[in-house]
Design a protein around this motif. Sequence first.
Motif, short mmCIF file in Angstrom:
data_model
loop_
_atom_site.label_atom_id
_atom_site.label_comp_id
_atom_site.label_asym_id
_atom_site.label_seq_id
_atom_site.Cartn_x
_atom_site.Cartn_y
_atom_site.Cartn_z
N PRO A 26 -9.77 2.41 -9.08
CA PRO A 26 -10.31 1.64 -7.94
C PRO A 26 -9.92 0.16 -7.99
CG PRO A 26 -11.99 3.09 -8.85
CD PRO A 26 -10.85 3.10 -9.82
N VAL A 27 -9.91 -0.41 -9.19
CA VAL A 27 -9.52 -1.81 -9.34
C VAL A 27 -8.03 -1.97 -9.06
CG1 VAL A 27 -9.37 -3.75 -10.95
CG2 VAL A 27 -11.35 -2.23 -11.02
N PHE A 28 -7.24 -1.03 -9.53
CA PHE A 28 -5.80 -1.06 -9.30
C PHE A 28 -5.50 -1.06 -7.80
CE2 PHE A 28 -1.52 0.60 -8.95
CZ PHE A 28 -0.86 0.04 -10.03
N ARG A 29 -6.16 -0.17 -7.05
CA ARG A 29 -5.94 -0.09 -5.60
C ARG A 29 -6.28 -1.40 -4.91
NH1 ARG A 29 -9.01 5.63 -4.38
NH2 ARG A 29 -7.41 7.05 -5.17
N ARG A 30 -7.43 -1.95 -5.26
CA ARG A 30 -7.86 -3.19 -4.61
C ARG A 30 -6.91 -4.34 -4.91
NH1 ARG A 30 -12.36 -3.81 -6.95
NH2 ARG A 30 -11.88 -5.62 -8.27
N LEU A 31 -6.46 -4.41 -6.14
CA LEU A 31 -5.56 -5.50 -6.52
C LEU A 31 -4.20 -5.37 -5.86
CD1 LEU A 31 -6.41 -5.94 -10.30
CD2 LEU A 31 -6.79 -7.59 -8.47
N VAL A 32 -3.73 -4.14 -5.66
CA VAL A 32 -2.47 -3.95 -4.94
C VAL A 32 -2.59 -4.52 -3.53
CG1 VAL A 32 -0.94 -2.23 -3.88
CG2 VAL A 32 -1.61 -1.99 -6.26
N GLU A 33 -3.68 -4.21 -2.84
CA GLU A 33 -3.90 -4.74 -1.49
C GLU A 33 -3.91 -6.26 -1.50
OE1 GLU A 33 -7.32 -3.14 0.38
OE2 GLU A 33 -6.73 -1.04 0.07
N GLU A 34 -4.65 -6.84 -2.45
CA GLU A 34 -4.75 -8.29 -2.51
C GLU A 34 -3.40 -8.93 -2.81
OE1 GLU A 34 -7.73 -9.01 -5.43
OE2 GLU A 34 -9.38 -8.28 -4.17
N LEU A 35 -2.66 -8.34 -3.72
CA LEU A 35 -1.36 -8.88 -4.11
C LEU A 35 -0.37 -8.80 -2.96
CD1 LEU A 35 0.35 -10.14 -6.30
CD2 LEU A 35 0.77 -7.86 -7.23
N VAL A 36 -0.40 -7.70 -2.22
CA VAL A 36 0.51 -7.54 -1.08
C VAL A 36 0.22 -8.59 -0.01
CG1 VAL A 36 1.17 -6.02 0.82
CG2 VAL A 36 0.99 -5.11 -1.50
N THR A 37 -1.05 -8.89 0.22
CA THR A 37 -1.39 -9.93 1.20
C THR A 37 -0.79 -11.27 0.80
OG1 THR A 37 -3.44 -8.78 1.84
CG2 THR A 37 -3.27 -11.12 2.40
N LEU A 38 -0.83 -11.58 -0.48
CA LEU A 38 -0.23 -12.83 -0.96
C LEU A 38 1.29 -12.80 -0.79
CD1 LEU A 38 -2.31 -13.37 -4.23
CD2 LEU A 38 -2.48 -14.67 -2.11
N LEU A 39 1.92 -11.68 -1.10
CA LEU A 39 3.36 -11.57 -0.92
C LEU A 39 3.74 -11.60 0.56
CD1 LEU A 39 4.23 -8.75 -3.51
CD2 LEU A 39 4.37 -11.23 -3.83
N ARG A 78 4.93 8.04 -1.31
CA ARG A 78 3.51 7.90 -1.03
C ARG A 78 2.96 6.56 -1.49
NH1 ARG A 78 -0.02 10.32 -5.80
NH2 ARG A 78 1.54 10.29 -7.45
N ALA A 79 3.62 5.96 -2.49
CA ALA A 79 3.07 4.77 -3.12
C ALA A 79 2.99 3.59 -2.15
CB ALA A 79 3.90 4.39 -4.34
N ALA A 204 3.48 3.68 -10.01
CA ALA A 204 2.51 3.07 -9.09
C ALA A 204 1.79 4.13 -8.27
CB ALA A 204 3.22 2.08 -8.17
N GLY A 205 2.51 5.17 -7.83
CA GLY A 205 1.88 6.21 -7.03
C GLY A 205 0.79 6.93 -7.80
N ASP A 206 1.07 7.28 -9.06
CA ASP A 206 0.09 7.97 -9.88
C ASP A 206 -1.12 7.07 -10.14
OD1 ASP A 206 1.72 10.15 -9.92
OD2 ASP A 206 2.38 9.91 -12.00
N ARG A 207 -0.89 5.79 -10.35
CA ARG A 207 -2.00 4.88 -10.66
C ARG A 207 -2.83 4.58 -9.41
NH1 ARG A 207 -0.87 0.10 -14.72
NH2 ARG A 207 -3.16 0.31 -14.78
N LEU A 208 -2.22 4.73 -8.24
CA LEU A 208 -2.97 4.54 -7.00
C LEU A 208 -3.76 5.79 -6.62
CD1 LEU A 208 -0.26 2.71 -4.87
CD2 LEU A 208 -2.59 1.85 -5.23
N TYR A 209 -3.11 6.96 -6.76
CA TYR A 209 -3.67 8.18 -6.17
C TYR A 209 -3.87 9.33 -7.14
CZ TYR A 209 -2.18 5.69 -1.99
OH TYR A 209 -2.00 4.74 -1.03
N GLY A 210 -3.50 9.16 -8.40
CA GLY A 210 -3.62 10.25 -9.36
C GLY A 210 -2.30 10.97 -9.49
N LEU A 211 -2.22 11.90 -10.43
CA LEU A 211 -0.99 12.61 -10.72
C LEU A 211 -0.61 13.54 -9.57
CD1 LEU A 211 -1.58 13.58 -14.46
CD2 LEU A 211 -0.22 11.68 -13.56
N ALA A 212 0.69 13.61 -9.30
CA ALA A 212 1.22 14.52 -8.27
C ALA A 212 2.08 15.56 -8.96
CB ALA A 212 2.02 13.74 -7.24
#
Length: 213
Positions: A26-39, A78-79, A204-212
Amino acid sequence: MELCVVTHPLVDHKLTVLRNKHTEQPVFRRLVEELVTLLAYEATRGVRITETRIETPVTATTGVKLAQPAPLVVPILRAGLGMLDGMLRLMPTAEVGFLGMIRDEETLQPVTYAERLPKDLSGRQCYVLDPMLATGGSLGGAVQYLVDRGADDITCICLLAAPEGIEKLNRLLADLDVPCTLVVAAVDERLNEHGYIVPGLGDAGDRLYGLAD
C-alpha cells in the motif's frame, strides 16, 4: 532524445523508500502516485497551450488553457497503471489510452497483447507511463506504435532508467522524425544478466499489484 533527470529532495526521498524491499505494497502504491506527480510537473513544461479570455471578480484578463486536441496519456499495462492517477492528478483534462505490452523473459523483446487508442494520433502530444526503462524494448515498442499512428510529440515518464535502455531508445528515435523527451527520477548503474535494473527496485508490477503467474 532529451533526457531530464528530476533532481529534488522529495523525489530522492520517495525513490529511496520505493527501492527498499521492506516497503509494504500500500505504501509503495501511494509513493508511486506521489512520485509521478512530481515527475509530471517537469514532464509537462512543454505541454501545448492556447490563450483564452476570462472574467475575474475584478476585470477581464487573458490566461491560457490546454490546447486541442487534448494531450493523451498512455500507461503501458500493467505496471504503468500504477502511475496513471499521479499523472491525472496534475493534468485531469487529458485523455487516456491503454497499451498492453509485456517483455518476453527469454528474448527480452516486447510483445503487444492489447491496445485501446485512437486510430489517428495526428497532432497529438502523448505522455507514455512505464515505471522502468530497462532493456528499452517495451518503451521503444510503445513509442514506435504511437508514431505509426501519427503522434508528433512524445514524452516518456519512468521512475528509473538503465543506461542500456536509454541507449536503445536513442537508437530507435534516431530513425524517427518525432521529438521525444525522457523524464526519470534516476538513471541507475546497469542491467543484470536477467535484464533487471541494478540497484533498481525489483519488479514494479509485482510490487504494485502482486505476483502475476
